[in-house]
Design a protein around this motif. Sequence first.
Motif, PDB file in Angstrom:
ATOM      1  N   ALA A 176       0.823  -1.213   0.000  1.00 24.69           N
ATOM      2  CA  ALA A 176       0.000   0.000   0.000  1.00 24.69           C
ATOM      3  C   ALA A 176       0.857   1.264   0.000  1.00 24.69           C
ATOM      4  O   ALA A 176       0.436   2.305  -0.501  1.00 24.69           O
ATOM      5  CB  ALA A 176      -0.938   0.001   1.203  1.00 24.69           C
ATOM      6  N   LEU A 177       2.054   1.165   0.563  1.00 22.78           N
ATOM      7  CA  LEU A 177       2.973   2.309   0.595  1.00 22.78           C
ATOM      8  C   LEU A 177       3.825   2.402  -0.670  1.00 22.78           C
ATOM      9  O   LEU A 177       4.008   3.487  -1.217  1.00 22.78           O
ATOM     10  CB  LEU A 177       3.914   2.196   1.797  1.00 22.78           C
ATOM     11  N   SER A 178       4.368   1.293  -1.116  1.00 22.92           N
ATOM     12  CA  SER A 178       5.403   1.324  -2.150  1.00 22.92           C
ATOM     13  C   SER A 178       4.865   1.294  -3.572  1.00 22.92           C
ATOM     14  O   SER A 178       5.553   1.746  -4.488  1.00 22.92           O
ATOM     15  CB  SER A 178       6.379   0.163  -1.937  1.00 22.92           C
ATOM     16  N   ASP A 179       3.669   0.771  -3.775  1.00 21.68           N
ATOM     17  CA  ASP A 179       3.072   0.768  -5.104  1.00 21.68           C
ATOM     18  C   ASP A 179       2.421   2.139  -5.328  1.00 21.68           C
ATOM     19  O   ASP A 179       1.509   2.520  -4.593  1.00 21.68           O
ATOM     20  CB  ASP A 179       2.036  -0.353  -5.207  1.00 21.68           C
ATOM     21  N   HIS A 180       2.899   2.867  -6.312  1.00 18.95           N
ATOM     22  CA  HIS A 180       2.439   4.254  -6.478  1.00 18.95           C
ATOM     23  C   HIS A 180       0.939   4.368  -6.738  1.00 18.95           C
ATOM     24  O   HIS A 180       0.315   5.340  -6.330  1.00 18.95           O
ATOM     25  CB  HIS A 180       3.250   4.971  -7.564  1.00 18.95           C
ATOM     26  N   GLU A 181       0.345   3.379  -7.386  1.00 21.11           N
ATOM     27  CA  GLU A 181      -1.102   3.444  -7.628  1.00 21.11           C
ATOM     28  C   GLU A 181      -1.887   3.183  -6.346  1.00 21.11           C
ATOM     29  O   GLU A 181      -2.876   3.853  -6.071  1.00 21.11           O
ATOM     30  CB  GLU A 181      -1.496   2.490  -8.750  1.00 21.11           C
ATOM     31  N   GLU A 182      -1.442   2.206  -5.551  1.00 15.53           N
ATOM     32  CA  GLU A 182      -2.110   1.960  -4.264  1.00 15.53           C
ATOM     33  C   GLU A 182      -1.916   3.145  -3.327  1.00 15.53           C
ATOM     34  O   GLU A 182      -2.840   3.568  -2.650  1.00 15.53           O
ATOM     35  CB  GLU A 182      -1.570   0.683  -3.602  1.00 15.53           C
ATOM     36  N   PHE A 183      -0.681   3.665  -3.278  1.00 12.14           N
ATOM     37  CA  PHE A 183      -0.413   4.841  -2.453  1.00 12.14           C
ATOM     38  C   PHE A 183      -1.370   5.970  -2.858  1.00 12.14           C
ATOM     39  O   PHE A 183      -1.986   6.610  -2.017  1.00 12.14           O
ATOM     40  CB  PHE A 183       1.044   5.272  -2.618  1.00 12.14           C
ATOM     41  N   GLY A 184      -1.492   6.188  -4.131  1.00 17.33           N
ATOM     42  CA  GLY A 184      -2.366   7.240  -4.626  1.00 17.33           C
ATOM     43  C   GLY A 184      -3.823   7.041  -4.250  1.00 17.33           C
ATOM     44  O   GLY A 184      -4.535   8.005  -3.965  1.00 17.33           O
ATOM     45  N   ASN A 243      -3.275  12.517  10.654  1.00 14.73           N
ATOM     46  CA  ASN A 243      -4.355  11.802  11.343  1.00 14.73           C
ATOM     47  C   ASN A 243      -5.338  11.233  10.324  1.00 14.73           C
ATOM     48  O   ASN A 243      -5.766  10.079  10.429  1.00 14.73           O
ATOM     49  CB  ASN A 243      -5.074  12.717  12.336  1.00 14.73           C
ATOM     50  N   ILE A 244      -5.685  12.033   9.322  1.00 15.87           N
ATOM     51  CA  ILE A 244      -6.601  11.595   8.267  1.00 15.87           C
ATOM     52  C   ILE A 244      -5.962  10.482   7.440  1.00 15.87           C
ATOM     53  O   ILE A 244      -6.590   9.455   7.158  1.00 15.87           O
ATOM     54  CB  ILE A 244      -7.002  12.785   7.373  1.00 15.87           C
ATOM     55  N   GLN A 245      -4.698  10.664   7.072  1.00 18.41           N
ATOM     56  CA  GLN A 245      -4.033   9.658   6.229  1.00 18.41           C
ATOM     57  C   GLN A 245      -3.854   8.331   6.961  1.00 18.41           C
ATOM     58  O   GLN A 245      -3.927   7.269   6.345  1.00 18.41           O
ATOM     59  CB  GLN A 245      -2.692  10.183   5.703  1.00 18.41           C
ATOM     60  N   ALA A 246      -3.634   8.379   8.277  1.00 11.32           N
ATOM     61  CA  ALA A 246      -3.524   7.140   9.055  1.00 11.32           C
ATOM     62  C   ALA A 246      -4.845   6.369   8.994  1.00 11.32           C
ATOM     63  O   ALA A 246      -4.857   5.138   8.848  1.00 11.32           O
ATOM     64  CB  ALA A 246      -3.132   7.446  10.500  1.00 11.32           C
ATOM     65  N   GLU A 247      -5.965   7.088   9.074  1.00 12.30           N
ATOM     66  CA  GLU A 247      -7.278   6.442   8.948  1.00 12.30           C
ATOM     67  C   GLU A 247      -7.473   5.898   7.537  1.00 12.30           C
ATOM     68  O   GLU A 247      -7.998   4.801   7.354  1.00 12.30           O
ATOM     69  CB  GLU A 247      -8.397   7.430   9.274  1.00 12.30           C
ATOM     70  N   ASN A 248      -7.019   6.657   6.535  1.00 10.44           N
ATOM     71  CA  ASN A 248      -7.170   6.221   5.147  1.00 10.44           C
ATOM     72  C   ASN A 248      -6.419   4.925   4.869  1.00 10.44           C
ATOM     73  O   ASN A 248      -6.962   4.004   4.254  1.00 10.44           O
ATOM     74  CB  ASN A 248      -6.684   7.303   4.175  1.00 10.44           C
ATOM     75  N   ILE A 249      -5.162   4.832   5.311  1.00  5.90           N
ATOM     76  CA  ILE A 249      -4.409   3.612   5.043  1.00  5.90           C
ATOM     77  C   ILE A 249      -4.967   2.448   5.856  1.00  5.90           C
ATOM     78  O   ILE A 249      -5.020   1.320   5.387  1.00  5.90           O
ATOM     79  CB  ILE A 249      -2.885   3.775   5.226  1.00  5.90           C
ATOM     80  N   ALA A 250      -5.445   2.718   7.072  1.00  5.38           N
ATOM     81  CA  ALA A 250      -6.033   1.650   7.882  1.00  5.38           C
ATOM     82  C   ALA A 250      -7.232   1.048   7.170  1.00  5.38           C
ATOM     83  O   ALA A 250      -7.382  -0.187   7.096  1.00  5.38           O
ATOM     84  CB  ALA A 250      -6.437   2.187   9.251  1.00  5.38           C
ATOM     85  N   ARG A 251      -8.087   1.894   6.605  1.00  2.00           N
ATOM     86  CA  ARG A 251      -9.250   1.389   5.849  1.00  2.00           C
ATOM     87  C   ARG A 251      -8.794   0.657   4.593  1.00  2.00           C
ATOM     88  O   ARG A 251      -9.348  -0.365   4.225  1.00  2.00           O
ATOM     89  CB  ARG A 251     -10.175   2.547   5.458  1.00  2.00           C
ATOM     90  N   HIS A 252      -7.788   1.191   3.933  1.00  2.91           N
ATOM     91  CA  HIS A 252      -7.316   0.636   2.669  1.00  2.91           C
ATOM     92  C   HIS A 252      -6.771  -0.784   2.829  1.00  2.91           C
ATOM     93  O   HIS A 252      -6.995  -1.622   1.956  1.00  2.91           O
ATOM     94  CB  HIS A 252      -6.245   1.563   2.058  1.00  2.91           C
ATOM     95  N   VAL A 253      -6.033  -1.031   3.902  1.00  2.00           N
ATOM     96  CA  VAL A 253      -5.404  -2.353   4.072  1.00  2.00           C
ATOM     97  C   VAL A 253      -6.225  -3.328   4.908  1.00  2.00           C
ATOM     98  O   VAL A 253      -5.864  -4.499   4.998  1.00  2.00           O
ATOM     99  CB  VAL A 253      -3.971  -2.243   4.665  1.00  2.00           C
TER     100      VAL A 253
END
Length: 150
Positions: A21-29, A136-146
């Motif tokens: 989720a971090l290293s793949d630029h499309e997933e990161f995006g 804070n928002i991005q931490a919630e976003n990645i938590a939902r994403h993964v």
Amino acid sequence: MSDRIVKKVELKAPVSRVWRALSDHEEFGAWFRVRLDGPFVPGSISTGRMTYPGYEHYPWLATVEKMEPERLLSFRWHDFDEASGVAVGDQPTTLVEFRLEPVEGGTLLTITESGFEALPDARRLEVLRGNTQGWNIQAENIARHVAPSS
């Protein structure tokens, strides 16, 4: 005043999933809400445009520093002070680090942004506050994403 933001979040996903989720630029995006022009490559410039509502006119410009698989992704990104009239590439940078550690039940992700002393005094506090809220928002976003699908 602290010169860094540190945000820790426990994610209910294995390190390998969080790394992707971090290293793949499309997933990161997808979770960060940025359209990147190409993959992250250490030592290279990453460009794109924010897609976060209200910030779509913000450019993305960062230099990828390190990619240590399943451990660390770091980049220096440019402050974007629209009012300055200075090109984004000529504006100061801060260092963003995503560190991953396996923990029981998933991954501990530590997001650190440092180097705010490089910003003009008049902007420093505003940027620190805004970016703290943003992480804070991005931490919630990645938590939902993964998170595993139910």
